[in-house]
Scaffold this active site. Structure first.
Site, short mmCIF file in Angstrom:
data_model
loop_
_atom_site.label_atom_id
_atom_site.label_comp_id
_atom_site.label_asym_id
_atom_site.label_seq_id
_atom_site.Cartn_x
_atom_site.Cartn_y
_atom_site.Cartn_z
N HIS A 151 0.86 -1.19 0.00
CA HIS A 151 0.00 0.00 0.00
C HIS A 151 0.89 1.24 0.00
O HIS A 151 1.94 1.27 0.65
CB HIS A 151 -0.89 -0.01 1.25
CG HIS A 151 -1.72 1.21 1.42
ND1 HIS A 151 -1.50 2.16 2.40
CD2 HIS A 151 -2.80 1.66 0.73
CE1 HIS A 151 -2.40 3.12 2.32
NE2 HIS A 151 -3.20 2.85 1.31
N ASN A 152 0.48 2.28 -0.76
CA ASN A 152 1.29 3.51 -0.84
C ASN A 152 2.77 3.17 -1.06
O ASN A 152 3.66 3.64 -0.35
CB ASN A 152 1.15 4.34 0.45
CG ASN A 152 -0.21 5.04 0.53
OD1 ASN A 152 -0.98 5.05 -0.43
ND2 ASN A 152 -0.50 5.61 1.68
N GLU A 181 0.98 -0.13 -5.41
CA GLU A 181 -0.03 0.93 -5.56
C GLU A 181 0.62 2.20 -6.11
O GLU A 181 1.72 2.59 -5.70
CB GLU A 181 -0.69 1.23 -4.23
CG GLU A 181 -1.83 2.25 -4.36
CD GLU A 181 -2.52 2.54 -3.04
OE1 GLU A 181 -3.73 2.77 -3.07
OE2 GLU A 181 -1.84 2.54 -1.99
N ASP A 183 -0.60 6.15 -6.65
CA ASP A 183 -1.57 7.26 -6.53
C ASP A 183 -1.12 8.35 -7.49
O ASP A 183 -0.10 9.00 -7.27
CB ASP A 183 -1.59 7.80 -5.10
CG ASP A 183 -2.23 6.82 -4.12
OD1 ASP A 183 -2.79 5.82 -4.58
OD2 ASP A 183 -2.16 7.07 -2.91
N HIS A 196 1.19 11.29 -2.16
CA HIS A 196 0.01 11.13 -1.33
C HIS A 196 -0.77 12.44 -1.36
O HIS A 196 -0.35 13.44 -0.77
CB HIS A 196 0.40 10.76 0.10
CG HIS A 196 -0.68 10.07 0.87
ND1 HIS A 196 -1.17 10.54 2.06
CD2 HIS A 196 -1.39 8.95 0.60
CE1 HIS A 196 -2.13 9.73 2.50
NE2 HIS A 196 -2.28 8.76 1.62
N GLU A 230 -4.63 4.39 -8.40
CA GLU A 230 -5.63 5.31 -7.88
C GLU A 230 -5.44 6.61 -8.65
O GLU A 230 -4.52 7.37 -8.39
CB GLU A 230 -5.44 5.52 -6.38
CG GLU A 230 -6.56 6.34 -5.75
CD GLU A 230 -6.44 6.39 -4.24
OE1 GLU A 230 -6.45 7.50 -3.70
OE2 GLU A 230 -6.31 5.32 -3.61
#
Length: 546
Positions: A151-152, A181, A183, A196, A230
């Protein structure tokens, strides 16, 4: 070496001794009676310090051929103590491979030194060598596997001000992660960036991340990588994202369904080794993101290629209150779990085990954060060649499964095992303080992680002032009911009576991958990297309960 120099040396290697013990060492090694150790006397000191009394006792019990071990003696040890199903030829090959004394080797005998060398080899470590390579069926659909997931992935520290870096992707992929991931946001110069959103974390170019993934995706594992996108970009920069992915990843990127006809189920990790899947607009083939609207809606309306993402506490609630229904959902659909951004701004992690217990495949963790949860993740995925894919037990893959990890009704998953662990000793533990006179007071904790009925932990006493060769010889007993979901974790800590203990090292592995008998346990630091010389020595025995 003078007595004072020997004392300083011992403190350097993590042993504190008093003057009486120094005097004893000198009387034992100072054959010249000069008050200084020179030449062979220093070697004698080394031999005294590195003497493994516990190994000598085991060796003596089986060295029945003129004080040495014959192949037949070694076979007795392997069969009776280690519970291995091997033959005399195998024992002979071990002597030929590991005996250090050429005279003994010529007579097909193993000395104590050769025996100690053998006990440090991969065949003798705690994890079965057969489980370290890819041994599972890799031809089942993706939803039948636990998938190592990050994640991230771009963050190296916290989620408010921490740095973003392609190094995060490199580290995760090298550790066998198969779902990363990204973003993605509009960049000020027309190039999409990753960071982020709405925080002070630094930004990196999307195309640089794709290049890093291209270079490192298959260094550790040859199996598919899922890119979890994302996307917060404008249409123009979304188009540029697709362009970068296609041009940089080339034929490694899946852009159309595998096979000649439209798929009816997710592909398997093995299928022609086309290596990357992703989710971005119309290029999402197998992992299209959809909102979860309940298990009944998913049964009736959700296609196999549609994947739902669950915030950690929603997933945990389903795992506790609707476990069997969640298992059925995960039989033919992918579920992705992710940490809550609201409560994990420091990039901490939730416990992944309850989510694995109900068959969730993509249990995404903050790989950048050293913690128990990441130790468990690394432990689960040490098996199966570090491929990042672990086949779920049959009862998590069957549509009519009645398994419930909470209630544990009777079924093929119930295999009550009595697990006996003797923590014997440790060797060459590192210091945890940079102060030269700081010696560790080590203790060992053994933890079982799995279904609630199996969760347990037990701890040795601490050994004062000895990180070089502490001895415990303490026995523990555990009852394990669902062995296929159990993880065993060994933690070594420096005891502190006035504050929390300091972490020294740990090792985690699936219970079903452990070997019986006398085993050395490699230890890993907080970042999940091997501590080169530090090890535990244990005796394990797993027997079916009556």
């Amino acid at each position: 070496m003078s007595p004072a120099e020997v004392k300083t040396f011992l403190e350097d290697i993590n042993v504190e001794v008093n003057d009486e013990y120094i005097k004893f060492l000198f009387e034992k090694c100072d054959q010249s009676k000069t008050g200084l150790l020179e030449g062979k006397e220093i070697k004698d000191l080394y031999d005294v310090l590195t003497d493994r009394e516990e190994i000598s006792v085991i060796y003596a019990a089986y060295a029945k051929t003129g004080g040495l071990m014959s192949a037949a003696n070694l076979l007795d040890f392997l069969v009776l103590e280690q519970k291995e199903k091997v033959d005399l030829t195998y024992a002979s090959q071990l002597i030929e491979k590991y005996e250090v004394d050429e005279t003994a080797k010529a007579k097909q005998l193993m000395t104590e030194d050769g025996f100690l060398v053998f006990l440090h080899q991969p065949e003798s470590l705690i994890m079965s060598p057969a489980r370290k390579s890819v041994y599972q069926d890799m031809s089942q659909p993706l939803n039948h596997y636990f998938i190592s997931s990050s994640h991230n992935t771009y963050l190296l520290k916290d989620q408010l001000k921490g740095p973003s870096s392609t190094e995060g992707y490199v580290r995760a992929l090298i550790k066998g992660c198969r779902c990363v991931e990204l973003d993605v946001w509009d960049g000020s110069d027309g190039e999409p960036v990753i960071y982020h959103g709405y925080t002070l974390t630094s930004k990196i170019l999307f195309k640089d991340v794709i290049r890093a993934i291209k270079e490192y995706a298959f260094k550790t594992s040859e199996y598919p990588v899922i890119l979890s996108l994302e996307t917060h970009c404008s249409v123009d920069q979304q188009k540029l994202m697709a362009t970068h992915m296609c041009s940089i990843l080339g034929s490694a990127l899946i852009t159309k369904p595998l096979g000649e006809s439209m798929p009816t189920a997710l592909p398997c990790p093995e299928s022609k080794k086309l290596k990357l899947a992703k989710e971005l607009s119309d290029l999402a083939i197998y992992c299209k993101s959809v909102k979860f609207r309940g298990f009944e809606h998913a049964r009736n309306s959700q296609s196999f290629y549609e994947m739902s993402s669950f915030k950690e506490w929603d997933a945990e609630d389903f795992a506790e209150k609707s476990a069997n229904e969640y298992i059925h959902h995960n039989v033919d659909k992918l579920s992705r779990i992710y940490p809550s951004g609201a409560i994990r701004t420091n990039s901490s992690n939730y416990n992944p085990v309850p989510l694995w217990n109900v068959g969730c495949q993509i249990v995404a963790l903050n790989f950048q954060t050293p913690c128990t949860e990441m130790d468990l993740n690394q432990g689960l995925f040490t098996q199966n060649g570090q491929s990042g894919y672990v086949l779920k037990p049959a009862y998590l893959r069957e549509k009519e499964s009645e398994f419930d990890p909470i209630t544990l009704i009777r079924g093929p998953w119930l295999k009550h095992i009595e697990f006996h662990v003797m923590v014997i000793s440790a060797q060459q533990l590192p210091k945890v303080s940079k102060k030269s006179l700081s010696i560790v007071d080590p203790l060992v904790r053994v933890e079982i992680h799995g279904v609630p009925a199996d969760v347990s932990k037990k701890e040795t006493q601490c050994v004062q002032n000895n990180g070089f060769n502490p001895m415990w010889n303490e026995n523990f007993h555990f009852d394990i009911y669902v062995p296929e979901l159990a993880l065993v974790r060994f933690i070594v800590e420096d005891h502190d009576s006035v504050s929390s203990n300091d972490f020294i090292g740990q090792y985690t592995a699936p219970f079903t991958s452990l070997q019986n008998g006398y085993r050395h346990v490699p230890l890993y630091n907080q970042d999940g990297d091997l501590l080169s010389s530090a090890r535990l020595f244990v005796h394990l025995m797993a027997v079916d309960a009556e």
